[in-house]
Scaffold this active site. Structure first.
Site: not given
Ligand SMILES: C/C(=N\O)c1ccc(O)cc1O
Length: 326
Positions: A25, A29, A47, A98-99, A102-103, A142, A144, A146-147, A163, A182
């Site tokens: 990702g 920042c 990150k 970890l996801m 993804g986004e 924030d 969106k 992506e987050n 994020d 006061t």
């Molecule tokens: C920021 C983040 N996990 O915390 C993350 C960001 C991008 C992605 O593809 C998978 C993820 O787990």
């Protein structure tokens, strides 16, 4: 790539505990890399925030530390948990859950637009996550696509919001102290600001409206390609268009939620609590699925409780924190 000299730029302690591999990702920042914990082979997202990316040193420190302290205090199934934190003189390294899915951004993009039922399941989880933040006096600021991260490639999956570096913990305590002294020397806006603190939370409700619009239609409500007005002008006037071809199959209830969130006046905008009570979300099958997904792992069937914990069962390491929020 990381297998060459880059590894040497990583903090020693981070390298001792994790192997960092490919980039998964990118953000304004910095970047996010896939990492493996050496002792367990568990996968994490690391990150990397480059301190120089912030306009000034002060902001960098404040933003990242605010993010870290917030990340370590929040505890909700739809908020990303922090596992570890390291820093060097020029970067921060945050080890996160970890996801695998993804986004959300890429999921919506690849599917053009989400089925209404899928959008509702994801939106409900986002509302729960943001409601938790707001109840703990935290504004995300924030939100969106992506987050918002997806736990798997399945439509029916858990989502988590991430994020926090734009987040702000409302300085309620400081404000209360001010109002106890006061009042005679205090400027009027100190009092009106007290009420505008409430409006602060409303910024997230607006962003959730934009998120829902994008999930349901596949395009952004405020965009430079629409008409001659700038995006800022469109936003300030709350001017968005529901293109018929994209919204034809979307229910009036879903459109009603979007219209009540994309309201310019924060005083009139629907709140997160009100959105959770909206008829569109009073959908028992969806709520049942969402609550099953949001339950902590391994709590599906109580009978397993007394089995000896096998090595395979990952124990959620609670991030060290002075005290989790409620
Ligand atoms: C920021 C983040 N996990 O915390 C993350 C960001 C991008 C992605 O593809 C998978 C993820 O787990």
């Amino acid at each position: 790539d990381l297998m060459s000299d880059d590894q040497s730029s990583l903090p020693r302690a981070l390298q001792d505990k994790y192997v960092l591999t490919r980039r998964i990702g990118t953000g304004v920042c910095g970047e996010v890399r896939l990492a493996f914990e050496r002792s367990t082979c568990r996968k994490f997202a690391v990150k990397i925030i480059n301190k120089k990316n912030f306009q000034s040193e002060g902001t960098a420190t404040r933003n990242a530390e605010t993010e870290i302290e917030i990340l370590q205090r929040v505890d909700h199934p739809c908020l990303i948990k922090t596992e570890d934190f390291y820093q060097t003189e020029d970067s921060y390294y945050i080890v996160l859950e970890l996801m695998e899915g993804g986004e959300l951004f890429h999921r919506v993009k690849s599917q053009q637009q989400l089925d209404e039922g899928v959008a509702k399941l994801y939106f409900y989880q986002m509302l729960c996550a943001v409601q938790y933040l707001h109840r703990n006096g935290i504004i995300h600021r924030d939100l969106k696509p992506e987050n918002v991260l997806l736990s798997s490639s399945e439509d029916e999956c858990l989502i988590k919001v991430t994020d926090f570096n734009q987040s702000r913990i409302l300085e309620e305590a400081a404000l209360m102290r001010t109002l106890c002294g006061t009042p005679s020397y205090l400027a009027p806006e100190v009092f009106t600001h007290a009420s505008s603190t409430g409006y602060g939370l409303a910024v997230d409700a607006w962003s959730l409206g934009v998120l829902l619009f994008v999930c349901l239609s596949g395009y952004a409500p405020f965009h430079e390609s629409f008409g001659e007005r700038s995006v800022t002008e469109q936003i300030i006037h709350g001017e968005f268009t529901m293109v018929p071809s994209k919204w034809r199959r979307v229910s009036n209830q879903a459109k009603d939620v979007v219209r009540k969130l994309l309201v310019v006046d924060p005083k009139l905008r629907m709140t997160v609590d009100e959105a959770l009570q909206h008829p569109w979300l009073q959908d028992q099958p969806m709520l049942q699925t969402a609550h099953r997904l949001m339950k902590p792992a391994g709590r599906g069937d109580e009978d397993d409780e007394d089995d000896a914990p096998s090595a395979a069962v990952s124990t959620e390491a609670e991030p060290s924190s002075a005290g989790s929020l409620n």
